[in-house]
Design an enzyme around this catalytic site. Structure first.
Site, short mmCIF file in Angstrom:
data_model
loop_
_atom_site.label_atom_id
_atom_site.label_comp_id
_atom_site.label_asym_id
_atom_site.label_seq_id
_atom_site.Cartn_x
_atom_site.Cartn_y
_atom_site.Cartn_z
N ARG A 287 -8.95 -13.47 -1.48
CA ARG A 287 -7.65 -14.02 -1.83
C ARG A 287 -6.86 -14.33 -0.55
O ARG A 287 -7.05 -13.69 0.48
CB ARG A 287 -6.89 -13.06 -2.72
CG ARG A 287 -6.46 -11.79 -2.05
CD ARG A 287 -5.95 -10.80 -3.08
NE ARG A 287 -4.58 -10.42 -2.80
CZ ARG A 287 -3.86 -9.65 -3.60
NH1 ARG A 287 -4.38 -9.20 -4.72
NH2 ARG A 287 -2.62 -9.32 -3.30
N ILE B 187 0.83 -1.20 0.00
CA ILE B 187 0.00 0.00 0.00
C ILE B 187 0.87 1.25 0.00
O ILE B 187 0.63 2.19 -0.78
CB ILE B 187 -0.96 0.01 1.21
CG1 ILE B 187 -1.89 -1.21 1.17
CG2 ILE B 187 -1.78 1.30 1.25
CD1 ILE B 187 -2.80 -1.26 -0.05
N HIS C 21 -9.98 -10.22 -4.88
CA HIS C 21 -11.17 -10.73 -4.21
C HIS C 21 -12.33 -10.76 -5.21
O HIS C 21 -12.37 -9.99 -6.18
CB HIS C 21 -11.58 -9.84 -3.05
CG HIS C 21 -10.50 -9.60 -2.04
ND1 HIS C 21 -9.86 -10.62 -1.38
CD2 HIS C 21 -9.96 -8.45 -1.57
CE1 HIS C 21 -8.96 -10.10 -0.54
NE2 HIS C 21 -9.02 -8.79 -0.65
N ASP D 179 10.60 3.70 6.65
CA ASP D 179 10.44 2.25 6.67
C ASP D 179 11.46 1.65 7.63
O ASP D 179 12.32 2.36 8.18
CB ASP D 179 10.59 1.67 5.26
CG ASP D 179 9.90 0.32 5.12
OD1 ASP D 179 8.66 0.29 5.04
OD2 ASP D 179 10.60 -0.71 5.10
N GLY E 172 -6.77 -2.10 8.44
CA GLY E 172 -6.38 -3.12 9.41
C GLY E 172 -6.51 -2.66 10.84
O GLY E 172 -6.49 -3.49 11.77
N SER F 120 -10.88 -1.00 4.68
CA SER F 120 -10.22 -2.05 3.91
C SER F 120 -10.71 -2.08 2.48
O SER F 120 -11.71 -1.46 2.11
CB SER F 120 -10.46 -3.41 4.56
OG SER F 120 -11.81 -3.81 4.35
N CYS F 121 -10.00 -2.84 1.66
CA CYS F 121 -10.35 -2.98 0.25
C CYS F 121 -11.78 -3.49 0.07
O CYS F 121 -12.57 -2.91 -0.69
CB CYS F 121 -9.36 -3.92 -0.43
SG CYS F 121 -9.14 -5.50 0.43
N ASN F 122 -12.12 -4.56 0.76
CA ASN F 122 -13.46 -5.12 0.61
C ASN F 122 -14.53 -4.17 1.11
O ASN F 122 -15.58 -4.00 0.48
CB ASN F 122 -13.55 -6.46 1.35
CG ASN F 122 -12.85 -7.58 0.63
OD1 ASN F 122 -13.01 -7.75 -0.58
ND2 ASN F 122 -12.06 -8.36 1.34
#
Length: 351
Positions: free
Chosen positions: A173, A17, A225, A38, A115, A144-146
């Site tokens: 997935r 992401i 998904h 990071d 998340g 989230s994506c879904n």
């Protein structure tokens, strides 16, 4: 636009992401990428510097490891936050919640990903549903994506006055493709242990008025998904009226099996042919010729790219927190133009 008037954006976490968010930020005329933080000193951080982005270590020990690996390091996360107006936290699940105190201490507005729990920010974001509520806030959570796909599609029906209640089954997935060598599932299906699965209640964190129940199962593939939905409408409708409702959202792309888009891998291949970075599918890809209406019952299916669908939402969330763009439609149009959203519909003949 004058550089001094641009929103300065920090990205904390350069995974699937984070790298997409960073690339999307640099394509916005009203934003500038302050830098990327990071913990790794491997090929991922080398890509950061090769792209010309300023690299920071999440902590002093990470910055030191990066320097020892021969990387040019600008400082630590705390240094980066001092040069940013908004930080987008793209760290792994449950890590972002631990970073919130630092963001607040530094007085930087922040965005977390799906998340994390809704309570981390007290606000959940999908541009077409909750942009105005996010204006001027100190923080928000891009769901989230879904959940993003659920809110997009059901909001389109809701705005058309057609949505009564919705029930969905999600084929999820197993893992991200780049780390499928570390885990995932083979030769089995793994049901989410509760009904409703977490995506339905999560959609209600964006719009509490949604009457939605979801069920989910992990499947042994990593491309995307797949959702199947059964919706009770407020009244009987015909197919074209439903398709018009979905067309009203610029982030829903109507695809057709008749065009050879018969499976999720063919849609991903189309993204590559369109020149999308990382084969990104930012839209909900909904099969128009599969969609069925029986009186006041609607049935449809669509595909969700979990690495890409939240990227335009994150860009809009940055604008909402910055407060410079008050109109959600203006922000959505600006983001879409910068990311080439709409090209998929054009490629398919404007359906």
């Amino acid at each position: 636009m004058n550089a001094s008037s641009r929103t300065r954006v920090a990205v904390n976490g350069y995974g699937v992401i984070g790298k997409r968010v960073a690339d999307a930020v640099v394509r916005q005329e009203d934003m500038e990428l302050a830098g990327v933080s990071d913990i790794s000193a491997d090929w991922r951080s080398r890509i950061v510097t090769q792209k010309g982005y300023r690299l920071y270590g999440a902590a002093s020990e990470h910055a030191e490891a990066m320097q020892n690996a021969g990387l040019a390091v600008a400082g630590t996360l705390e240094d980066l936050l001092g040069a940013a107006d908004v930080v987008v936290d793209c760290t792994p699940k449950r890590v972002a919640a631990k970073n919130v105190d630092l963001y607040r201490q530094k007085g930087v507005k922040f965005i977390v990903q799906g998340g994390e729990k809704h309570a981390v920010t007290g606000h959940s974001f999908v541009a077409e549903a909750s942009y105005k509520d996010a204006l001027g806030r100190d923080s928000t959570r891009v769901v989230s994506c879904n959940t993003t796909s659920i809110v997009r599609t059901l909001t389109a029906l809701k705005h058309a006055g057609l949505l009564r209640r919705a029930r969905g089954t999600l084929l999820r997935r197993a893992t991200d493709p780049w780390e499928s060598h570390l885990g995932g599932i083979m030769n089995t299906l793994v049901p989410e242990p509760e009904i409703p699965s977490h995506q339905g209640p999560d959609a209600q964190s964006v719009d509490p008025a949604l009457d939605v129940v979801t069920m989910a199962v992990k499947v042994p593939e990593t491309l995307a998904h797949l959702h199947y939905w059964a919706v009770q409408l407020t009244r009987a409708a015909d197919k074209e009226e439903i398709l018009d409702a979905f067309r009203s959202s610029p982030r829903i792309a109507l695809i057709r099996m008749a065009d050879g888009l018969t499976a999720i891998n063919t849609v991903k291949e189309l993204m590559a042919d369109l020149g999308r970075p990382h084969d990104n599918l930012y839209e909900v890809a909904l099969w128009a010729d599969m969609l069925k209406v029986e009186g006041d019952e609607l049935f449809y299916a669509y595909m969700v790219d979990n690495q890409a669908i939240v990227i335009p939402e994150t860009i809009d969330a940055i604008r909402a927190l910055a407060g410079h763009v008050q109109d959600p439609h203006e922000s959505i149009a600006t983001t879409n133009a910068a990311l080439g959203i709409g090209l998929l519909t054009e490629a398919l003949g404007g359906r």
